[in-house]
Design a protein around this motif. Sequence first.
Motif, short mmCIF file in Angstrom:
data_model
loop_
_atom_site.label_atom_id
_atom_site.label_comp_id
_atom_site.label_asym_id
_atom_site.label_seq_id
_atom_site.Cartn_x
_atom_site.Cartn_y
_atom_site.Cartn_z
N ALA A 5 18.00 6.31 -9.38
CA ALA A 5 17.34 7.11 -10.42
C ALA A 5 15.83 7.13 -10.20
N VAL A 6 15.24 5.98 -9.86
CA VAL A 6 13.81 5.92 -9.57
C VAL A 6 13.50 6.78 -8.34
N ALA A 7 14.33 6.69 -7.32
CA ALA A 7 14.10 7.46 -6.08
C ALA A 7 14.19 8.96 -6.36
N ARG A 8 15.15 9.40 -7.17
CA ARG A 8 15.27 10.83 -7.51
C ARG A 8 14.03 11.32 -8.24
N ARG A 9 13.58 10.51 -9.18
CA ARG A 9 12.39 10.89 -9.95
C ARG A 9 11.17 10.97 -9.03
N ARG A 10 11.03 9.98 -8.15
CA ARG A 10 9.90 9.94 -7.22
C ARG A 10 9.97 11.14 -6.26
N GLU A 11 11.15 11.45 -5.77
CA GLU A 11 11.30 12.57 -4.83
C GLU A 11 10.93 13.89 -5.49
N GLY A 12 11.37 14.09 -6.71
CA GLY A 12 11.01 15.33 -7.43
C GLY A 12 9.52 15.47 -7.62
N ARG A 13 8.88 14.37 -8.01
CA ARG A 13 7.43 14.39 -8.21
C ARG A 13 6.72 14.61 -6.87
N THR A 14 7.23 13.97 -5.81
CA THR A 14 6.61 14.11 -4.49
C THR A 14 6.70 15.55 -4.00
N ARG A 15 7.84 16.20 -4.21
CA ARG A 15 7.99 17.60 -3.79
C ARG A 15 6.98 18.49 -4.52
N ALA A 16 6.86 18.29 -5.82
CA ALA A 16 5.92 19.11 -6.60
C ALA A 16 4.48 18.82 -6.18
N LEU A 17 4.15 17.56 -5.97
CA LEU A 17 2.79 17.20 -5.56
C LEU A 17 2.49 17.72 -4.16
N SER A 18 3.47 17.66 -3.29
CA SER A 18 3.29 18.14 -1.92
C SER A 18 2.92 19.62 -1.90
N ALA A 19 3.54 20.39 -2.76
CA ALA A 19 3.23 21.82 -2.83
C ALA A 19 1.77 22.04 -3.23
N LEU A 20 1.25 21.20 -4.11
CA LEU A 20 -0.16 21.31 -4.50
C LEU A 20 -1.08 20.83 -3.37
N LEU A 21 -0.70 19.71 -2.74
CA LEU A 21 -1.54 19.16 -1.67
C LEU A 21 -1.69 20.15 -0.51
N GLU A 22 -0.67 20.94 -0.26
CA GLU A 22 -0.74 21.94 0.81
C GLU A 22 -1.82 22.97 0.54
N HIS A 39 -7.75 16.64 1.22
CA HIS A 39 -6.53 15.88 1.51
C HIS A 39 -6.89 14.55 2.16
N ALA A 40 -7.80 14.58 3.11
CA ALA A 40 -8.23 13.35 3.79
C ALA A 40 -8.93 12.40 2.82
N ALA A 41 -9.71 12.94 1.89
CA ALA A 41 -10.41 12.10 0.91
C ALA A 41 -9.40 11.39 0.01
N ILE A 42 -8.33 12.08 -0.37
CA ILE A 42 -7.30 11.45 -1.18
C ILE A 42 -6.62 10.34 -0.39
N LEU A 83 -7.05 2.40 -4.42
CA LEU A 83 -6.18 2.54 -5.59
C LEU A 83 -5.10 1.47 -5.61
N GLU A 84 -4.57 1.12 -4.44
CA GLU A 84 -3.60 0.03 -4.35
C GLU A 84 -4.23 -1.28 -4.82
N LYS A 85 -5.44 -1.56 -4.38
CA LYS A 85 -6.14 -2.79 -4.79
C LYS A 85 -6.37 -2.79 -6.30
N LEU A 86 -6.73 -1.64 -6.83
CA LEU A 86 -6.95 -1.52 -8.28
C LEU A 86 -5.64 -1.82 -9.03
N GLY A 87 -4.54 -1.28 -8.53
CA GLY A 87 -3.24 -1.57 -9.14
C GLY A 87 -2.88 -3.04 -9.05
N ASP A 88 -3.20 -3.66 -7.91
CA ASP A 88 -2.94 -5.10 -7.76
C ASP A 88 -3.75 -5.91 -8.76
N LEU A 89 -5.02 -5.52 -8.96
CA LEU A 89 -5.86 -6.22 -9.93
C LEU A 89 -5.29 -6.12 -11.34
#
Length: 149
Positions: A103-120, A127-130, A137-143
């Motif tokens: 269920a988590v993977a399906r949700r992530r895949e749907g969001r990734t597809r939609a985000l990918s269309a915007l990133l294009e 894109h490189a800056a992101i 951002l990973e370090k911030l999440g870890d904190l």
Amino acid sequence: MRHTTTISTEDQAIATGFERFYELLRRLTPRSELSLTAASTLRRLERSGPHRLCELHAPEGVSQPAMTQLVTRLEREGLARRGSDPADGRAVVVSITEAGREAVARRREGRTRALSALLEQLPAADHAAIMAALPALEKLGDLLAENTN
């Protein structure tokens, strides 16, 4: 590491940017059987492994009774399971099931597809800056995780 007593203009801009990005992600996330809190709880269990029931409510910003109800629903739907804590048989430990991972993977895949269309549609430099910002951002999440455990 910076220590300030006032909030800088830069920090305000970052907070505003995060708010806007959060709204974007919410709009991009396919509507599914999972509420935001249910999806977040399952992601936490997927990422960090089993947790005691009493450890799940605070990071999700809900009361313990609300988390108990959520876990009951997730268990009924086959997305999570409860068990006894091996260190303390009185404590309840919650873990994600294979169906929960799917269920988590399906949700992530749907969001990734939609985000990918915007990133294009972004220029390559944006894109490189992101991509360059992802480690920070990973370090911030870890904190955040360290400060809420």
